[in-house]
Design an enzyme around this catalytic site. Structure first.
Site, short mmCIF file in Angstrom:
data_model
loop_
_atom_site.label_atom_id
_atom_site.label_comp_id
_atom_site.label_asym_id
_atom_site.label_seq_id
_atom_site.Cartn_x
_atom_site.Cartn_y
_atom_site.Cartn_z
N GLY A 1 54.10 -33.78 4.68
CA GLY A 1 54.40 -33.08 3.44
C GLY A 1 53.21 -32.33 2.87
CG HIS B 1 49.04 -26.40 4.58
ND1 HIS B 1 48.89 -25.96 5.87
CD2 HIS B 1 48.71 -27.71 4.59
CE1 HIS B 1 48.45 -26.95 6.63
NE2 HIS B 1 48.35 -28.03 5.89
CG HIS C 1 52.68 -28.24 7.18
ND1 HIS C 1 51.90 -28.40 6.07
CD2 HIS C 1 52.49 -29.34 7.93
CE1 HIS C 1 51.26 -29.54 6.14
NE2 HIS C 1 51.58 -30.13 7.26
CD GLN D 1 49.62 -40.74 10.28
OE1 GLN D 1 50.76 -40.78 10.73
NE2 GLN D 1 48.91 -39.62 10.28
N GLY E 1 50.23 -29.11 15.23
CA GLY E 1 49.13 -28.16 15.07
C GLY E 1 47.92 -28.55 15.91
CE LYS F 1 45.93 -20.69 5.08
NZ LYS F 1 46.27 -20.11 3.79
O1 PAF Z 1 49.83 -34.55 11.70
C1 PAF Z 1 50.47 -35.18 10.82
O2 PAF Z 1 50.81 -34.66 9.76
C2 PAF Z 1 50.84 -36.62 11.09
O3 PAF Z 1 49.84 -37.29 11.79
C3 PAF Z 1 52.20 -36.78 11.81
C4 PAF Z 1 52.19 -36.17 13.19
C5 PAF Z 1 53.29 -36.13 10.97
C6 PAF Z 1 52.54 -38.26 11.96
O4 PAF Z 1 52.58 -38.91 10.73
#
Ligand code: PAF
Length: 279
Positions: A29, A32, A35, A59, A145, A182
């Site tokens: 979320g 930007h 994404h 994580q 990304g 970004k």
């Molecule tokens: O890159 C991220 O935003 C996160 O590590 C992901 C891949 C959505 C997993 O939570």
């Protein structure tokens, strides 16, 4: 656009599209341009684009920024709508982890370097949630990304090792005019840090230039990058390494394609970046 926080509900939404190729863009979320570039790439490959929005506690380490990680679901839903996303899945923690996980996915050498060491358990947490998202959404493609290149490489290897029927697509990093990658975490930079942070990319580009001009000693190139960051920013280099692009191995002298990885700690944000240097 349809959106839901429920696993059952998202499966029902997806079941209406059995005949379609699905691309998943997993995110945490606070979307930007990085994404939206993933979303645009996803559209090129699939008939239906699903975005997941979930700040995955697994994580984040205990001292990390899970609580302060920026969140704004309404804003994210609007961005998804504007970019023609079909389905957004935005579960709460209880939906994804109703109980403590009994199983974990271990990662060997690929998590013994860089953020795997700096952030113990981070990549195991990433692969766990990605695996769950793949099982829930069952996409044909998933888009990530290149800013998080170690993550991308680990996910590619996970998919290979476990024969997961999802094609992984990597998308080049979107940058501010200054070169700053970004990132959702950029909102936690002060105004002056935001400007200085452009020097991270500048240091990597200069290093690539040096390598191309014949400076092949890894230590020398790394000292140059370190000095650049120390002199031109208020941040501190938290991690810096140059590894072979194919096997992520250390080389004393650069004689093949390499990736320069860097993490710089500012007051309230730790920023990562990397540069692929082809020889
Ligand atoms: O890159 C991220 O935003 C996160 O590590 C992901 C891949 C959505 C997993 O939570």
């Amino acid at each position: 656009m349809q959106h839901t926080a429920g696993i059952k509900e998202v499966r029902v939404l997806l079941s209406a599209h059995n005949d379609k190729k699905i691309a998943l863009v997993p995110t945490m979320g606070y979307l930007h341009e990085g994404h939206t570039a993933l979303i645009e790439e996803a559209k090129k490959h699939a008939d239906l684009v699903a975005v997941s929005i979930f700040v995955n506690p697994l994580q984040f380490g205990p001292q990390e920024d899970y609580d302060s990680y920026p969140r704004d679901l309404e804003r994210d839903l609007n961005i998804c709508r504007e970019h023609g996303v079909d389905i957004v899945f935005h579960p709460e923690v209880n939906e994804m982890y109703p109980e403590e996980m009994e199983f974990n996915l271990g990662i060997k050498s690929m998590a013994n370097i860089l953020d795997g060491v700096k952030r113990p358990g981070h990549f195991e947490g990433v692969v766990t949630v990605v695996s769950k998202l793949f099982n829930i959404i069952q996409p044909d493609f998933a888009v990530f990304g290149e800013k998080d290149r170690q993550q991308l490489m680990i996910i590619e290897r996970y998919v290979d090792n476990f024969n997961v029927p999802v094609e992984i697509i990597g998308v080049p990093t979107k940058r501010e005019e200054s070169g700053l990658a970004k990132s959702s975490r950029n909102v936690n930079l002060s105004e002056s840090e935001f400007i200085e942070a452009g020097e991270i990319n500048a240091a990597l580009l200069n290093a690539a230039e040096q390598i191309k001009n014949g400076t092949v000693n890894t230590d020398k190139v790394m000292s140059f990058i370190r000095l650049h960051i120390e002199q031109k920013t208020s941040g501190t280099v938290d991690d810096l390494a140059i590894y072979t692009a194919r096997a992520l191995q250390f080389v004393e002298n650069i004689d093949q394609d390499v990736i320069i990885f860097i993490a710089v700690q500012f007051k309230k944000a730790r920023l990562i970046d990397n540069l692929y240097v082809s020889i």
